[in-house]
Design an enzyme around this catalytic site. Structure first.
Site, short mmCIF file in Angstrom:
data_model
loop_
_atom_site.label_atom_id
_atom_site.label_comp_id
_atom_site.label_asym_id
_atom_site.label_seq_id
_atom_site.Cartn_x
_atom_site.Cartn_y
_atom_site.Cartn_z
N CYS A 33 -4.24 4.76 10.80
CA CYS A 33 -3.83 5.52 9.27
C CYS A 33 -4.83 5.67 8.68
CB CYS A 33 -2.05 5.20 8.86
SG CYS A 33 -1.71 3.97 9.78
N ASP A 35 -6.49 3.00 7.80
CA ASP A 35 -5.56 1.32 5.98
C ASP A 35 -7.22 0.87 6.46
OD1 ASP A 35 -3.58 2.24 6.06
OD2 ASP A 35 -3.51 1.41 7.88
N CYS A 58 -1.48 2.64 4.10
CA CYS A 58 -0.33 3.32 3.71
C CYS A 58 0.65 2.21 3.61
CB CYS A 58 0.20 3.34 5.22
SG CYS A 58 0.37 2.37 6.80
N CYS A 102 -0.37 -1.12 12.05
CA CYS A 102 -0.95 -2.13 10.03
C CYS A 102 -0.73 -3.08 10.10
CB CYS A 102 0.45 -1.00 8.64
SG CYS A 102 -0.03 0.55 9.56
ZN LIG Z 1 -0.68 1.81 8.02
#
Ligand SMILES: [Zn+2]
Length: 123
Positions: A33, A35, A58, A102
């Site tokens: 994502c 990050d 995120c 994450c």
């Molecule tokens: Zn993430």
């Protein structure tokens, strides 16, 4: 899909910022994502006296960053190295399976910051 605890840390993250002349800095990212997380440590007598983070990412990445900073403050370096990604996710009451990657950032960035500190000290 997120627990109340995740939402709490996402909307009101703890220890956001950076430490000037930090004793150790760790940065990790994930491509999934996008990050990016950076953690700053202040260390005295092998105890983490202050910790701050900057995370671009995120909600799960921000919540886990915030949680890990709360978990390590006042801990010894050895204790902090034992904090796992799983422990951070559990402290938040769990994360959706699709967001577990994450949570991997938080403990990894912490461990990188500790390694950076040890390398700088030349231990
Ligand atoms: Zn993430």
């Amino acid at each position: 899909m997120y627990t109340d605890k995740v939402m709490d840390h996402f909307t009101n993250p703890r220890n956001v910022g950076e430490i000037k002349d930090a004793a150790g800095v760790g940065e990790v990212g994930n491509a999934k994502c996008g990050d990016i997380m950076r953690i700053y440590l202040q260390v005295e007598n092998d105890i983490i006296t202050d910790v701050k983070f900057k995370t671009f990412g995120c909600g799960a990445a921000i919540a886990t960053s915030s949680m890990v900073t709360e978990m390590v403050k006042g801990k010894t370096l050895d204790e902090a190295l034992e904090i796992s990604n799983q422990a951070v996710a559990e402290a938040l009451g769990g994360l959706p399976p699709a967001k577990m990657h994450c949570s991997n950032l938080a403990a990894d960035a912490l461990h990188e910051a500790i390694k950076d500190y040890i390398a700088k000290k030349g231990k």
